[in-house]
Design an enzyme around this catalytic site. Structure first.
Site, short mmCIF file in Angstrom:
data_model
loop_
_atom_site.label_atom_id
_atom_site.label_comp_id
_atom_site.label_asym_id
_atom_site.label_seq_id
_atom_site.Cartn_x
_atom_site.Cartn_y
_atom_site.Cartn_z
N LYS A 46 22.55 34.12 39.10
CA LYS A 46 22.67 32.68 38.84
C LYS A 46 21.46 32.12 38.11
O LYS A 46 21.58 31.22 37.29
CB LYS A 46 22.90 31.91 40.15
N LYS B 256 33.91 39.16 38.44
CA LYS B 256 34.75 38.80 39.60
C LYS B 256 35.48 37.49 39.35
O LYS B 256 35.01 36.64 38.58
CB LYS B 256 33.91 38.76 40.88
N LYS C 230 35.21 30.61 40.90
CA LYS C 230 35.44 29.19 40.65
C LYS C 230 34.66 28.72 39.44
O LYS C 230 35.02 27.75 38.80
CB LYS C 230 34.92 28.36 41.83
P1 TYM Z 1 32.13 31.48 48.19
O1 TYM Z 1 32.42 30.05 48.42
O2 TYM Z 1 31.69 31.90 46.83
O3 TYM Z 1 33.38 32.36 48.57
C1 TYM Z 1 34.06 32.26 49.82
C2 TYM Z 1 34.53 33.63 50.27
O4 TYM Z 1 35.38 34.22 49.28
C3 TYM Z 1 34.91 35.51 48.92
N1 TYM Z 1 35.19 35.75 47.49
C4 TYM Z 1 35.83 36.82 47.00
N2 TYM Z 1 36.36 37.90 47.60
C5 TYM Z 1 36.95 38.83 46.81
N3 TYM Z 1 37.04 38.71 45.45
C6 TYM Z 1 36.51 37.63 44.81
N4 TYM Z 1 36.62 37.51 43.47
C7 TYM Z 1 35.87 36.62 45.58
N5 TYM Z 1 35.25 35.46 45.28
C8 TYM Z 1 34.84 34.93 46.46
C9 TYM Z 1 33.42 35.48 49.21
O5 TYM Z 1 32.88 36.77 49.41
C10 TYM Z 1 33.37 34.63 50.46
O6 TYM Z 1 33.59 35.41 51.61
N6 TYM Z 1 27.56 31.85 50.21
C11 TYM Z 1 28.99 31.86 50.49
C12 TYM Z 1 29.41 30.80 51.50
C13 TYM Z 1 28.67 30.87 52.78
C14 TYM Z 1 28.88 31.81 53.83
C15 TYM Z 1 27.93 31.45 54.85
C16 TYM Z 1 29.73 32.91 54.02
C17 TYM Z 1 27.69 30.02 53.16
N7 TYM Z 1 27.24 30.36 54.41
C18 TYM Z 1 27.85 32.17 56.03
C19 TYM Z 1 29.64 33.61 55.20
C20 TYM Z 1 28.71 33.25 56.20
C21 TYM Z 1 29.74 31.59 49.21
O7 TYM Z 1 29.22 31.01 48.30
O8 TYM Z 1 31.06 31.99 49.27
#
Ligand code: TYM
Length: 338
Positions: free
Chosen positions: A114, A200, A203
């Site tokens: 990022k 990947k 969003k």
């Molecule tokens: P975020 O909001 O980017 O994504 C949410 C969840 O979706 C999964 N994910 C995917 N899995 C498979 N293929 C993809 N292309 C894909 N894109 C997203 C992510 O792995 C995630 O599980 N930092 C985290 C949010 C967070 C969090 C936490 C997660 C904040 N605190 C504590 C677990 C525990 C995030 O930005 O996820």
């Protein structure tokens, strides 16, 4: 068993989120036994680490809450909330700041991706983001954290922070924090962009054609699947034949995940077929999977008060669970609180 996970409320919930994480959240919730608990939250505090529009964040938070409920998260069984209503997340993050090391954060691939070449210009929050993520799970003594592959490194960091804190400030028989285990689904750990098999599904991809949003209607889903980048070769009969064909592998993986099968099984059925045949079948399957979710999503969005109430109730339950761990952390650090 305590399951904890979060999602950023920016942009739409997409197929990668659903297959990589949310579907697992729902399955874990549905399989919970007595004394076990699931907490799911909207990581709105994480969302301010990147430039953002406050009005969009507010709207996105309610929409993501609706999307999660539409996917099957039941707020009467799981604790569903947004971080901003549970100040203990930010508080614990600060307390863990004395334990997390700069070197650990510097190694985070998400930070490197990022920030790119412009590290000096990034927000402090983008750099310390993984410490907040560690606080998110350690605050609740999470045992299991269902996430996609891309979040595994952040979870390993959470374990390192917990381990070091326990070593430095607690006795062996009374650790302050539980070490959480990431739970990554075997079939859909990493769903890729429909336009580029090396990136990947995300969003933040500027092209909406790169992802299937859970709010897309049937025509949009079909159009996106039909236009998905592929190659001219027919599908092979064995998995080995998908090496060096990332776009084809991605579509087969999506099909496998949706049918709870595996890549090999899909190739048994479709080996030798071209994409002209495979894509419409995949599109139809997606439409059928998403139809009930988007119908419920639209319905839920109409009752804003009900969504506010769900989040308020979830936050109050979360605060109650968070308080004892936070108190133990202050105590362990020798901080006097009267
Ligand atoms: P975020 O909001 O980017 O994504 C949410 C969840 O979706 C999964 N994910 C995917 N899995 C498979 N293929 C993809 N292309 C894909 N894109 C997203 C992510 O792995 C995630 O599980 N930092 C985290 C949010 C967070 C969090 C936490 C997660 C904040 N605190 C504590 C677990 C525990 C995030 O930005 O996820």
């Amino acid at each position: 068993m305590r399951v904890v996970s979060g999602i950023q409320p920016t942009g739409n919930l997409h197929l990668g989120n659903y297959l990589g994480a949310i579907r697992n959240w729902v399955r874990m919730q549905d399989g919970m036994g007595d004394g076990e608990q699931c907490l799911f939250f909207l990581a709105d505090l994480h969302a301010i680490s990147m430039p953002h529009d406050p009005a969009e964040l507010k709207k996105g938070t309610l929409e993501m809450a609706a999307a999660l409920v539409a996917c099957g998260i039941d707020p009467s069984r799981s604790v569903l909330f947004n971080q901003a209503q549970v100040p203990q997340h930010a508080e614990l993050q600060w307390l863990l700041g004395g334990t997390a090391r700069m070197g650990w954060l510097n190694r985070m691939t998400q930070w490197k991706d990022k920030a790119g070449k412009n590290r000096e210009g990034q927000s402090v929050a983008l750099f310390t983001y993984p410490v907040l993520q560690a606080a998110d799970v350690l605050l609740y003594q999470a045992t299991h954290v269902p996430v996609g592959e891309d979040q595994k490194q952040h979870l390993e960091l959470a374990r390192d922070i917990a381990q070091k804190f326990n070593n430095d400030f607690a006795s062996e028989d009374a650790p302050v924090f539980t070490l959480p285990d990431p739970i990554v689904p075997p079939q859909a750990a990493r769903i890729m962009s429909l336009r580029n098999g090396a990136a990947k599904m995300s969003k933040s991809d500027p092209s909406d054609m790169s992802r299937i949003n859970l709010s897309d209607d049937a025509d949009e889903v079909m159009k996106k699947v039909k236009k998905a980048k592929t190659d001219p070769e027919p599908l092979p009969s064995e998995e080995k034949g998908l090496e060096d064909r990332p776009e084809a592998l991605n579509l087969v993986t999506i099909y496998a995940a949706l049918t709870d099968g595996n890549v090999e099984g899909v190739l048994k059925d479709f080996g030798g077929e071209g994409f002209g045949k495979f894509k419409p079948v995949l599109g139809e399957l997606l439409v059928e999977t998403l139809r009930p979710i988007s119908a419920r999503f639209i319905e839920l969005l109409e009752d804003r008060e009900a969504l506010d109430a769900i989040l308020a109730r979830g936050a109050s339950q979360a605060r109650e669970i968070a308080v004892p761990t936070l108190a133990k952390t202050y105590e362990a650090l020798g901080l006097v609180r009267g």
